[in-house]
Design a protein around this motif. Sequence first.
Motif, short mmCIF file in Angstrom:
data_model
loop_
_atom_site.label_atom_id
_atom_site.label_comp_id
_atom_site.label_asym_id
_atom_site.label_seq_id
_atom_site.Cartn_x
_atom_site.Cartn_y
_atom_site.Cartn_z
N UNK A 121 0.84 -1.43 -0.01
CA UNK A 121 0.04 0.33 0.27
C UNK A 121 0.79 1.61 0.26
N UNK A 122 1.82 1.37 0.29
CA UNK A 122 2.82 2.09 0.43
C UNK A 122 3.33 2.54 -0.73
N UNK A 123 3.54 2.14 -1.61
CA UNK A 123 4.46 1.76 -2.68
C UNK A 123 3.23 1.78 -3.38
N UNK A 124 1.94 1.80 -3.90
CA UNK A 124 0.86 1.63 -4.87
C UNK A 124 1.07 0.46 -5.49
N UNK A 178 9.60 7.94 -2.81
CA UNK A 178 11.15 7.03 -1.77
C UNK A 178 11.07 7.73 -0.58
N UNK A 179 11.51 9.28 -0.91
CA UNK A 179 11.32 9.94 0.37
C UNK A 179 10.41 10.33 0.96
N UNK A 180 9.40 10.29 0.64
CA UNK A 180 7.57 9.81 1.60
C UNK A 180 8.05 8.31 2.42
N UNK A 186 10.79 6.12 9.33
CA UNK A 186 12.08 7.15 9.67
C UNK A 186 12.64 6.20 9.43
N UNK A 187 13.13 5.78 8.62
CA UNK A 187 14.68 4.58 7.70
C UNK A 187 15.67 5.15 8.06
#
Length: 335
Positions: A121-124, A178-180, A186-187
């Motif tokens: 979901x984060x990466x769509x 990637x920045x989002x 918090x990577x």
Amino acid sequence: MAEVEIGAVSKAFGKTQAVVDLSLTIGDGEFVALLGPTGAGKTTTLRLVAGLEAPDSGSVRIDGRDVTSDAPADRDVAFVFQQYSLYPHLTVFENMAFALRAPTRRLPEAEIRAKVGQVARLLHIEAKLHSKATQLSGGQMQRVAIGRALVRSPSIYLMDEPLSSLDAKLRGEMRLELKRIQIDLGATILYVTHDQTEAMTMASRIGVMEAGRLMQIGTPREIYENPVNSYVAARLGQPMINLLPAGLFAGAPSSAKTIGARTEHLAITRNGGDVSATVTRVEHLGDQSHLHLDLGGQPVVTLAESETTLDVGDVVSLRLNKPLFFDAAGRRVAA
């Protein structure tokens, strides 16, 4: 996530010194980019942190623990390669779940499905979970490769030019994604690139490398505005900084042999400037134009308004405004 310390690490391959006495700390939750041309030692540095190469000297510490002698599997790192390196016969879900099913890290199946679903979901790419890797576009495959690392939740993500094989539009989109994701998770990320735009838009700090040495480390603004030498100055800025003989302009410090003039350091007028230059080419780029000039036999590139009326053969005046100065060895000289 965890802090990673690289302490005075060196690595040679035969007579080639790939990394020389490199020390760098990547803070917990920080995004650090290593910037430099091919052969600068960027990828070797990543491989030393991952344990894929052993240093000739120096140490690597992750979360305070010395891992210099540890195998890659014992370091709690995730590596995203330049090429996707997916298993073509597996689905997107199976590719992303693969590491979570390894004997050393086997998780309950329900937890695996939850983790993969969350990252998808984060990466769509949640709609592609049941597609084979071979059915995906280049951008989707790269998202899966990044997702396969994200599900691991390691101490640090090591990324080796993961966007370089994408087209310009996709690269721009993936930079934002990637920045989002890095901010959301918090990577801690150590990212290798030769693309200054990637480094400046994503990284909290940039390390500029040359011939295995870390020349300077700082925020994008620090590196751009206060480079320690002409090599670092030339790594950032579009168009690239103009490095000109100091004798072309009056007022340079006595120890300066080279003037570094970025676009903001050059004021262009029809007359009344310090020196005259001739327009040799005008590149119209929509919202702005690149103006190519001949200044006493030296090529100069700067920016002009998109609606500029200047044309090839026109003579203009240039005035310097707080440029950078470098000595004969390329070291920065105070104005």
